[in-house]
Design a protein around this motif. Structure first.
Motif, short mmCIF file in Angstrom:
data_model
loop_
_atom_site.label_atom_id
_atom_site.label_comp_id
_atom_site.label_asym_id
_atom_site.label_seq_id
_atom_site.Cartn_x
_atom_site.Cartn_y
_atom_site.Cartn_z
N CYS A 41 0.84 -1.19 0.00
CA CYS A 41 0.00 0.00 0.00
C CYS A 41 0.88 1.25 0.00
O CYS A 41 2.11 1.17 0.16
N ILE A 42 0.25 2.39 -0.16
CA ILE A 42 0.99 3.66 -0.24
C ILE A 42 1.80 3.90 1.03
O ILE A 42 2.95 4.36 0.97
N GLU A 43 1.21 3.57 2.19
CA GLU A 43 1.92 3.79 3.46
C GLU A 43 3.20 2.96 3.52
O GLU A 43 4.21 3.42 4.08
N GLN A 44 3.18 1.77 2.95
CA GLN A 44 4.39 0.95 2.90
C GLN A 44 5.44 1.57 1.98
O GLN A 44 6.63 1.60 2.31
N LEU A 45 5.00 2.03 0.84
CA LEU A 45 5.93 2.66 -0.11
C LEU A 45 6.57 3.91 0.49
O LEU A 45 7.75 4.19 0.27
N ASP A 46 5.78 4.63 1.27
CA ASP A 46 6.29 5.85 1.90
C ASP A 46 7.46 5.57 2.85
O ASP A 46 8.32 6.43 3.06
N LEU A 47 7.49 4.35 3.41
CA LEU A 47 8.56 3.99 4.34
C LEU A 47 9.94 4.06 3.68
O LEU A 47 10.95 4.28 4.36
N SER A 48 9.99 3.87 2.37
CA SER A 48 11.27 3.82 1.67
C SER A 48 11.64 5.12 0.98
O SER A 48 12.66 5.18 0.28
N MET A 49 10.85 6.16 1.15
CA MET A 49 11.12 7.41 0.44
C MET A 49 12.48 8.02 0.81
O MET A 49 13.09 8.72 0.01
N PHE A 262 11.17 -0.67 -2.97
CA PHE A 262 10.17 -0.31 -3.98
C PHE A 262 9.96 -1.45 -4.97
O PHE A 262 10.91 -1.85 -5.65
N HIS A 316 6.81 -2.17 8.29
CA HIS A 316 5.88 -2.80 7.35
C HIS A 316 4.85 -3.65 8.11
O HIS A 316 3.65 -3.61 7.82
#
Length: 428
Positions: A41-49, A262, A316
């Motif tokens: 989900c988007i929140e998971q992707l945000d973790l790697s920004m 990602f 995650h």
């Protein structure tokens, strides 16, 4: 409520009328909810920004050994990336090749190379009359798609709570030289979330294949994807076990950071024996001058080491755990004791596996779609898309919000009830 199988025809018909009213209410809402694939989900992707900031225009792009990551070279991956991924995969760096962004790509290449050039000097598969592969079911549709694409005959092997039916695996592998491999997702398997037991891993390592070029395709896609801090599944390391058993060349072990950093922009890796590595590098040095070292360096600078990756995966888990628990809670509350379905309770991975009454899966998935919920296609978890029982459905809870997930699951259990009633009425 008593089990559906104990209800009279009249009771079932009356219940169906009530359920249809609820179903039409959902249809009228014009919903569009998707649980088809296991996407972060988007929140998971945000973790790697933060990874985007780990390298900048004035960053030092030089590795510890002096390699300039901006230039050509380093066929099998920079040392720092090998150390990070080696710790993740539990393998020494000398047994690892770092690839590009996709472990599926590496698996495809491995099958393709075996077809055209053979494995370690053995006859190329394309020159053989018949090539077969074992497929634990239910399993990963994209694995099956690769072997189907190359015209390899796929043989179903039932999954048990401890992994594939090893009696069947041992018998088939030892008696049929045409069997060249087996697909495995050994930890938090797709779709059931099962992890292979110690005995299963040891029996894999001690296989006695009739084919000299038989290999275990060990896709450890969810090696660090736990849902809980303390209640975790643990897996015996297969390469070390194979070496102990005198079968060092038996396994290709695949992994990636696709669901860690990602998807589509992670790094993939293969761990295997020195003999296999030498064989693979013959192709690799023709295929590429080297994979994306800048991305490898980016991952190393962001995670730093395996401890950084483990801490990252805890974040995650904090996002995913409530989603998995929501799905299980709704299944328990709505379907528990009705005798019309069974489901897994994984401690990690990306999926929950649901088994309906025989002959109901396609109806359930179709009914969900008409109410605005897209599921993984019924049959997708079997080779050729053919589930012999038409019962298995893969639930992917990761991408939707909790609110959307709750709505989707209420529609799902409603469709399970309706399909089960129809099935029982037909049989009555």
């Amino acid at each position: 409520m008593k089990p559906y199988a104990e209800m009279t025809r009249e009771e079932l018909a009356s219940l169906k009328e009530q359920l249809i009213i609820q179903y039409k209410e959902y249809q009228g809402k014009g919903l569009s909810l998707n649980m088809a694939r296991g996407k972060p989900c988007i929140e998971q992707l945000d973790l790697s920004m933060g990874m985007m900031d780990s390298l900048s225009s004035d960053a030092d792009m030089t590795c510890e050994d002096g390699t300039d990551c901006r230039n050509y070279g380093v066929l099998d991956g920079i040392r720092e990336a090998k150390e990070l991924i080696g710790d993740m995969m539990e393998n020494p760096i000398d047994n690892i090749i770092i690839y590009g962004n996709s472990s599926l790509n590496v698996m495809y290449d491995t099958i393709s190379r075996s077809m055209t050039h053979g494995v370690m000097g053995n006859t190329p598969w394309c020159k053989l009359d018949k090539v077969k592969f074992l497929c634990p079911v239910p399993g990963y549709d994209r694995h099956f798609a690769i072997t189907e694409y190359f015209g390899i005959e796929m043989i179903n092997v039932p999954m048990t709570p401890t992994g594939p039916d090893m009696d069947m695996v041992e018998e088939l592998v030892s008696s049929d030289e045409a069997i060249k491999g087996i697909w495995c997702v050994p930890k938090y398997s797709n779709p059931q979330g099962i992890s292979y037991s110690d005995e299963t891993v040891r029996r894999f390592a001690r296989l006695k294949p009739a084919a000299k070029d038989f290999r275990i395709y060990w896709d450890n896609a969810y090696g660090v994807h736990h849902l809980y801090d303390h209640d975790q599944d643990h897996l015996i390391e297969i390469l070390a076990e194979c070496k102990r058993a005198g079968n060092p060349d038996l396994v290709y072990k695949f992994a990636s950071t696709s669901k860690i950093s990602f998807p589509g922009s992670g790094i993939a890796a293969l761990a295997t024996s020195q003999n296999n590595l030498e064989d693979i590098k013959k192709q690799l040095q023709i295929q590429t001058i080297g994979h994306d070292k800048v991305n490898q360096l980016r991952h190393v600078r962001f995670f730093k080491d395996i401890h950084g990756m483990v801490e990252h995966m805890r974040k995650h888990a904090d996002i995913l755990r409530p989603k998995f628990e929501t799905v299980i809670q709704i299944l328990d509350e709505e379907l528990g004791g009705l005798g019309i379905g069974e489901w897994t309770r994984p401690k990690g991975g990306y999926f929950i596996s649901f088994d309906s009454m025989d002959g109901c899966a396609k109806r359930i998935v179709a009914a969900c779609k008409k109410a605005g919920v897209v599921m993984t296609g019924a049959g997708a978890t079997y080779p050729y898309g053919k589930d012999p029982h038409d019962s298995n459905i893969r639930i992917a809870p990761t991408y939707p919000s909790i609110e959307d997930l709750r709505t989707a699951m209420h529609i799902f259990v409603l469709c399970v009830k309706l399909a089960s009633i129809d099935k029982l009425l037909e049989e009555a």
